[in-house]
Design an enzyme around this catalytic site. Structure first.
Site, PDB file in Angstrom:
ATOM      1  N   GLY A  12       9.857  20.407  70.702  1.00 38.10           N
ATOM      2  CA  GLY A  12      11.031  21.220  70.973  1.00 38.10           C
ATOM      3  C   GLY A  12      11.894  20.597  72.048  1.00 38.10           C
ATOM      4  N   CYS A  13      12.754  21.391  72.632  1.00 35.95           N
ATOM      5  CA  CYS A  13      13.672  20.907  73.667  1.00 35.95           C
ATOM      6  C   CYS A  13      12.894  20.202  74.775  1.00 35.95           C
ATOM      7  CB  CYS A  13      14.454  22.084  74.240  1.00 35.95           C
ATOM      8  SG  CYS A  13      15.561  21.626  75.582  1.00 35.95           S
TER       9      CYS A  13
END
Length: 171
Positions: A12-13
């Site tokens: 993810g981020c």
């Protein structure tokens, strides 16, 4: 310093991943960037196929690869393909980019243990692939949540999430 090892993970981020992983015992340094894609010198605005990733330098005398992976699986959802929280797309996929055969073995064993544990409701979809070039992200993305503690993240520790000990675990 030459005894330090590297790990490259995507979940993810990269802001949230870096913020939590950099605080782990044995982690010497981290940097965020892009890997696994089609273009050289990717940027935040142009990184086709690349995953937002974190490169971790760690001291194997203080932690091991298995411990890093267990924390990685605790702080993101490895059962959602190309998604973490509100972030959707291949940039946000769950991936382990291994640097040698030992890391590949530990990654596959850990995934099997995560699946067998039932700690996540679905099957792990984390990619396990050889590490390629790691491209460091722009300076404004490095240590972002340390500089902007109110910034966006979809990662958080789950303190009760613990894998059972594996009888033959060697990390």
């Amino acid at each position: 310093m030459s005894d330090h090892k590297k790990a490259i993970l995507a979940g993810g981020c990269f802001w949230g991943m870096q913020d939590l992983i950099r605080k782990q015992p044995g982690v010497v340094s981290t940097r965020v960037g892009y890997t696994g894609g089609q273009n050289d010198h990717p940027t935040y605005r142009n990184h086709p196929g690349h995953a937002e990733s974190i490169e971790i330098t760690y001291d194997p005398a203080q932690t091991d690869y298995r411990a890093l992976l267990e924390f990685f699986f605790q702080i993101h959802d490895p059962t959602t393909k190309n998604r973490q929280g509100n972030d959707v797309g291949t940039s946000y996929r769950s991936a382990i980019f291994y640097v040698d055969d030992d890391q590949k073995r530990v990654a596959l064993d850990t995934i099997a243990d995560v699946d067998a544990s039932g700690l996540w409701p679905g099957k792990v979809v984390t990619e396990v692939t050889p590490a390629g070039e790691f491209w460091e992200a722009e300076p404004e993305h490095q240590d972002y949540l340390e500089r902007m503690p109110w910034g966006y993240t979809c990662h958080f520790p789950r303190p009760d999430w613990k894998l059972p000990k594996r009888a033959d675990a060697k990390a």
